[in-house]
Structure formats: C-alpha cells, structure tokens
Design a protein around this motif. Structure first.
Motif, PDB file in Angstrom:
ATOM      1  N   VAL A  79       0.863  -1.178   0.000  1.00  0.00           N
ATOM      2  CA  VAL A  79       0.000   0.000   0.000  1.00  0.00           C
ATOM      3  C   VAL A  79       0.902   1.231   0.000  1.00  0.00           C
ATOM      4  N   VAL A  80       0.756   2.076  -1.019  1.00  0.00           N
ATOM      5  CA  VAL A  80       1.583   3.272  -1.172  1.00  0.00           C
ATOM      6  C   VAL A  80       0.690   4.503  -1.128  1.00  0.00           C
ATOM      7  N   ALA A  81       1.129   5.521  -0.379  1.00  0.00           N
ATOM      8  CA  ALA A  81       0.426   6.803  -0.354  1.00  0.00           C
ATOM      9  C   ALA A  81       1.463   7.916  -0.418  1.00  0.00           C
ATOM     10  N   SER A  82       1.144   8.945  -1.177  1.00  0.00           N
ATOM     11  CA  SER A  82       2.086  10.054  -1.329  1.00  0.00           C
ATOM     12  C   SER A  82       1.366  11.389  -1.233  1.00  0.00           C
ATOM     13  N   GLY A  83       2.026  12.332  -0.565  1.00  0.00           N
ATOM     14  CA  GLY A  83       1.607  13.724  -0.600  1.00  0.00           C
ATOM     15  C   GLY A  83       2.654  14.585  -1.271  1.00  0.00           C
ATOM     16  N   LEU A  84       3.622  13.949  -1.944  1.00  0.00           N
ATOM     17  CA  LEU A  84       4.778  14.664  -2.467  1.00  0.00           C
ATOM     18  C   LEU A  84       4.860  14.714  -3.988  1.00  0.00           C
ATOM     19  N   MET A  85       3.782  14.373  -4.662  1.00  0.00           N
ATOM     20  CA  MET A  85       3.801  14.508  -6.115  1.00  0.00           C
ATOM     21  C   MET A  85       3.938  15.988  -6.478  1.00  0.00           C
ATOM     22  N   PRO A  86       4.455  16.319  -7.653  1.00  0.00           N
ATOM     23  CA  PRO A  86       4.538  17.726  -8.051  1.00  0.00           C
ATOM     24  C   PRO A  86       3.166  18.403  -7.962  1.00  0.00           C
ATOM     25  N   ALA A  87       3.188  19.675  -7.617  1.00  0.00           N
ATOM     26  CA  ALA A  87       1.938  20.398  -7.367  1.00  0.00           C
ATOM     27  C   ALA A  87       0.974  20.344  -8.547  1.00  0.00           C
ATOM     28  N   GLY A  88       1.507  20.264  -9.754  1.00  0.00           N
ATOM     29  CA  GLY A  88       0.643  20.238 -10.923  1.00  0.00           C
ATOM     30  C   GLY A  88       0.179  18.856 -11.329  1.00  0.00           C
ATOM     31  N   ALA A  89       0.669  17.816 -10.643  1.00  0.00           N
ATOM     32  CA  ALA A  89       0.303  16.446 -11.016  1.00  0.00           C
ATOM     33  C   ALA A  89      -1.109  16.128 -10.523  1.00  0.00           C
ATOM     34  N   PRO A  90      -1.908  15.435 -11.322  1.00  0.00           N
ATOM     35  CA  PRO A  90      -3.261  15.090 -10.872  1.00  0.00           C
ATOM     36  C   PRO A  90      -3.215  14.021  -9.787  1.00  0.00           C
ATOM     37  N   PHE A  91      -4.227  14.013  -8.951  1.00  0.00           N
ATOM     38  CA  PHE A  91      -4.376  12.963  -7.946  1.00  0.00           C
ATOM     39  C   PHE A  91      -4.668  11.651  -8.650  1.00  0.00           C
ATOM     40  N   ARG A  92      -3.952  10.576  -8.253  1.00  0.00           N
ATOM     41  CA  ARG A  92      -4.088   9.278  -8.919  1.00  0.00           C
ATOM     42  C   ARG A  92      -4.302   8.189  -7.885  1.00  0.00           C
ATOM     43  N   VAL A  93      -5.165   7.250  -8.236  1.00  0.00           N
ATOM     44  CA  VAL A  93      -5.495   6.109  -7.388  1.00  0.00           C
ATOM     45  C   VAL A  93      -5.511   4.869  -8.266  1.00  0.00           C
ATOM     46  N   GLY A  94      -5.079   3.742  -7.723  1.00  0.00           N
ATOM     47  CA  GLY A  94      -5.170   2.531  -8.524  1.00  0.00           C
ATOM     48  C   GLY A  94      -4.774   1.283  -7.779  1.00  0.00           C
ATOM     49  N   PHE A  95      -4.858   0.160  -8.499  1.00  0.00           N
ATOM     50  CA  PHE A  95      -4.411  -1.112  -7.925  1.00  0.00           C
ATOM     51  C   PHE A  95      -3.930  -2.031  -9.040  1.00  0.00           C
ATOM     52  N   ARG A  96      -3.107  -2.992  -8.626  1.00  0.00           N
ATOM     53  CA  ARG A  96      -2.732  -4.137  -9.472  1.00  0.00           C
ATOM     54  C   ARG A  96      -2.952  -5.385  -8.640  1.00  0.00           C
ATOM     55  N   ALA A  97      -3.833  -6.260  -9.115  1.00  0.00           N
ATOM     56  CA  ALA A  97      -4.161  -7.493  -8.394  1.00  0.00           C
ATOM     57  C   ALA A  97      -3.679  -8.676  -9.217  1.00  0.00           C
ATOM     58  N   LEU A  98      -2.679  -9.360  -8.692  1.00  0.00           N
ATOM     59  CA  LEU A  98      -2.078 -10.490  -9.399  1.00  0.00           C
ATOM     60  C   LEU A  98      -2.665 -11.805  -8.884  1.00  0.00           C
ATOM     61  N   PHE A  99      -3.352 -12.490  -9.779  1.00  0.00           N
ATOM     62  CA  PHE A  99      -3.918 -13.804  -9.479  1.00  0.00           C
ATOM     63  C   PHE A  99      -3.022 -14.890 -10.063  1.00  0.00           C
ATOM     64  N   GLU A 100      -3.335 -16.132  -9.770  1.00  0.00           N
ATOM     65  CA  GLU A 100      -2.591 -17.244 -10.353  1.00  0.00           C
ATOM     66  C   GLU A 100      -2.720 -17.263 -11.875  1.00  0.00           C
ATOM     67  N   GLN A 101      -3.867 -16.806 -12.400  1.00  0.00           N
ATOM     68  CA  GLN A 101      -4.115 -16.939 -13.834  1.00  0.00           C
ATOM     69  C   GLN A 101      -4.389 -15.616 -14.552  1.00  0.00           C
ATOM     70  N   ALA A 102      -4.282 -14.504 -13.857  1.00  0.00           N
ATOM     71  CA  ALA A 102      -4.599 -13.219 -14.503  1.00  0.00           C
ATOM     72  C   ALA A 102      -4.085 -12.070 -13.648  1.00  0.00           C
ATOM     73  N   VAL A 103      -4.086 -10.888 -14.252  1.00  0.00           N
ATOM     74  CA  VAL A 103      -3.797  -9.672 -13.499  1.00  0.00           C
ATOM     75  C   VAL A 103      -4.859  -8.633 -13.866  1.00  0.00           C
ATOM     76  N   LEU A 104      -5.439  -8.014 -12.840  1.00  0.00           N
ATOM     77  CA  LEU A 104      -6.405  -6.928 -13.009  1.00  0.00           C
ATOM     78  C   LEU A 104      -5.726  -5.637 -12.583  1.00  0.00           C
ATOM     79  N   GLU A 105      -5.864  -4.581 -13.420  1.00  0.00           N
ATOM     80  CA  GLU A 105      -5.199  -3.313 -13.122  1.00  0.00           C
ATOM     81  C   GLU A 105      -6.179  -2.149 -13.292  1.00  0.00           C
ATOM     82  N   LEU A 106      -6.149  -1.253 -12.324  1.00  0.00           N
ATOM     83  CA  LEU A 106      -6.986  -0.053 -12.365  1.00  0.00           C
ATOM     84  C   LEU A 106      -6.120   1.178 -12.191  1.00  0.00           C
ATOM     85  N   GLU A 107      -6.370   2.184 -13.007  1.00  0.00           N
ATOM     86  CA  GLU A 107      -5.749   3.506 -12.843  1.00  0.00           C
ATOM     87  C   GLU A 107      -6.858   4.547 -12.943  1.00  0.00           C
ATOM     88  N   THR A 108      -6.998   5.367 -11.898  1.00  0.00           N
ATOM     89  CA  THR A 108      -7.993   6.432 -11.880  1.00  0.00           C
ATOM     90  C   THR A 108      -7.272   7.760 -11.719  1.00  0.00           C
TER      91      THR A 108
END
Length: 326
Positions: free
Chosen positions: A217-246
């Motif tokens: 679990v990663v959280a940051s308050g130090l991205m450049p001031a102009g960078a948009p807020f980003r949230v996401g996940f990568r879930a690695l299963f035995e047979q697949a990977v699901l990835e979200l970027e918001t």
C-alpha cells in the motif's frame, strides 16, 4: 399511502458534504432537513443542493427529534465528538473515512453505537466502486485462481507548498490516504500477519500474510503540485492480473480498468456506470430502513483499517516490522 421518508441532517459544508447532498437529493425516499456548518454561507450552498435548511448550530440539528440519521462530513479529528453525540441522541450515523485518528476514539464510537442500538456506518468508499466490487467478486468466486498479491497507490501533492490542496483536506498519509486501501486489503485478503513500512511524505507499507501472499500500500503527498491525484491497484492472481488507474483532473475521474490472462493482451473490463457515492449512501439509507445488511460498511471494518494505519506509524517510528498477531 406513501412510505415515510428517512429524514437526516448533514454536518459539514465542504466538497464531500456537497457530494452527499446531491446523492441524497436524488433519492425519493430521503429528506435532508438541515445542513450545519460554522460558516452558514457555505452551509447554505450545500443545503441548496438538497432543498434543506442551513444552520450554524450542529448540536441543535443533532437534537432534532424528527431526524432518523446524521451524516458527518467534518474534519477527521472532530468526528468522535459529533458521532457519539448523534448516537446518544438516538440517531443512526454515517461517518466519513477515517472515522477517527486514534484507536481509543474509534472503539468509543463503536461502543456508543452498540449502547444506543443504532447504526454506525463508515464511508469505506472503495467497497462501492465498480472496479473494486468486480475484484472482490473475482476473489470470492476464484475466477482467476488465488489472489497472490495486491498493490495499491493513492498519489497526491498536498504536502507540497503551493499545491492546490496543500494541507487543506488531508492529514497524515497513513490515516487520511492509506486507510482506504488498508480496508481494501482486509476486504480481499483478510488480516495480515506482519507489516513493515518506510518513507516520509511518500510511504510504502508491506503487508505479509500467513499463507505467503502479500499486499503493498503506497500513499504520497509529495507529487509535483501540478500532477493530478491518482489512485489505482494491481491485483495479481494465479491466472490473470487486473489493473486499475484512476486519474482526477477537471470533470469526472478518468478510469482505465484492464485484465490480462494467459497469452492474451490486456483488454478493458466493462463496468456499469455507477456513482459510488450514490451506491454507498443508498446502502446506508437501506440499512436505516432495515432493508439491507449493515455489515458491508460496519464500523468494525474501519477500526481494522485504522489498526493498520497505526501499525504503519509504529513501523515508521521504530524502523521495525510490526507483528499483527494473525
């Protein structure tokens, strides 16, 4: 005869309170009676979205015998006093995340709900977002085999001077940001056995499980001031990977949700267009009306996430791994 409307009050007048007001306004069986904030002008702006009355006196709104529930969108540090006051007045309560900043406060809030025989539901928003619900269903059904690892991130700029949200909305990243994803990890993988952490301003927590799986679990308050807020996940299963970027920029958030499995290239995962705040608050109202299971957003889940936030603080302070006793 039409069924009686659920009547509630909102405490707070920031962006979250406004979001809640709009969601309630779309529910035909809900009446927002009042919106309270120290700045009555700001309260009026929120109240206008749901045809409610603005007020400066939160205690008077809580004491209104005609209300069924109170929705609390105040700064995290003052959640406990208003949550407990509302519960003691016989109100059901919806409280935004994090529910509290200390474990003693959180358990006192839970105990007050039990004593009053009222609901205390917490805004564990990820549980109402389509991609996370899809992920939970895949884990429960074993669709892609076992979930081996989970990586999540929540990246903002609020600790940077000059950032648009500089210290205005968030406190310590371990509670104000990581709590959401600690809840996701608990929801999907259960209680971890150990936690290690590192960083300052941008923090990484590694959760280790008795079965050999892991979550980061990663959280940051130090991205450049102009960078948009980003949230996401990568879930690695035995047979697949699901990835979200918001990505949060102007207008609605931009989502990319994909799956890759076997030898196939990543492809989009279709999801119905749902507003997670409407889903979450609809669930709360249904629970108040006795028409839904309150377990999904129960305060115990928020307490379990807070335990991991506080363990992260200990790991950072001591430089040592924390044994969680799982």
């Amino acid at each position: 005869m039409e069924p009686r409307k659920t009547r509630l009050g909102i405490l707070g007048a920031g962006t979250m309170a406004a979001t809640h007001a709009v969601a309630y306004a779309a529910m035909a069986d809900v009446e927002v009676v009042g919106v309270s904030a120290r700045d009555v002008g700001k309260a009026a702006a929120v109240a206008g979205a749901c045809n409610a009355t603005p007020a400066a006196d939160a205690c008077a709104l809580i004491a209104d015998a005609g209300l069924d529930a109170i929705d609390i969108c105040l700064p995290s540090a003052i959640h406990p006093q208003f949550v407990i006051a509302a519960l003691e007045r016989g109100k059901h309560v919806f409280c935004e995340t994090p529910m509290a900043l200390t474990l003693d406060e959180a358990t006192a809030m839970r105990d007050a709900a039990r004593k009053a025989g009222r609901l205390l539901q917490v805004g564990l928003l990820m549980r109402s977002i389509g991609a996370y619900r899809h992920l939970k269903a895949a884990v429960a059904a074993g669709t892609h085999g076992r979930l081996l690892s989970l990586s999540t991130w929540r990246l903002g700029s609020y600790l940077r001077p000059g950032a648009p949200d500089h210290k205005a909305h968030y406190g310590d990243p371990t509670t104000e940001l990581m709590t959401f994803d600690f809840d996701v990890a608990n929801w999907l993988m259960g209680r971890p056995a150990r936690l290690a952490a590192s960083g300052n301003g941008e923090i990484s927590a590694l959760l280790s499980y008795a079965d050999g799986c892991s979550a980061t679990v990663v959280a940051s308050g130090l991205m450049p001031a102009g960078a948009p807020f980003r949230v996401g996940f990568r879930a690695l299963f035995e047979q697949a990977v699901l990835e979200l970027e918001t990505v949060f920029e102007e207008g609605p958030p931009r989502n990319t949700f994909t799956i890759a499995s076997g030898g196939s290239a990543s492809r989009p995962v279709p999801l119905p267009p749902l507003n997670p705040y409407e889903v979450e608050l609809r669930h709360f109202i249904d629970c108040v009306r006795g028409e839904a299971d309150p377990a999904l957003l129960d305060a115990e889940h928020a307490i379990a996430a807070l335990v991991l936030s506080l363990a992260t603080q200990r790991a950072l302070a001591t430089g040592k791994q924390v044994d969680l006793g799982a």
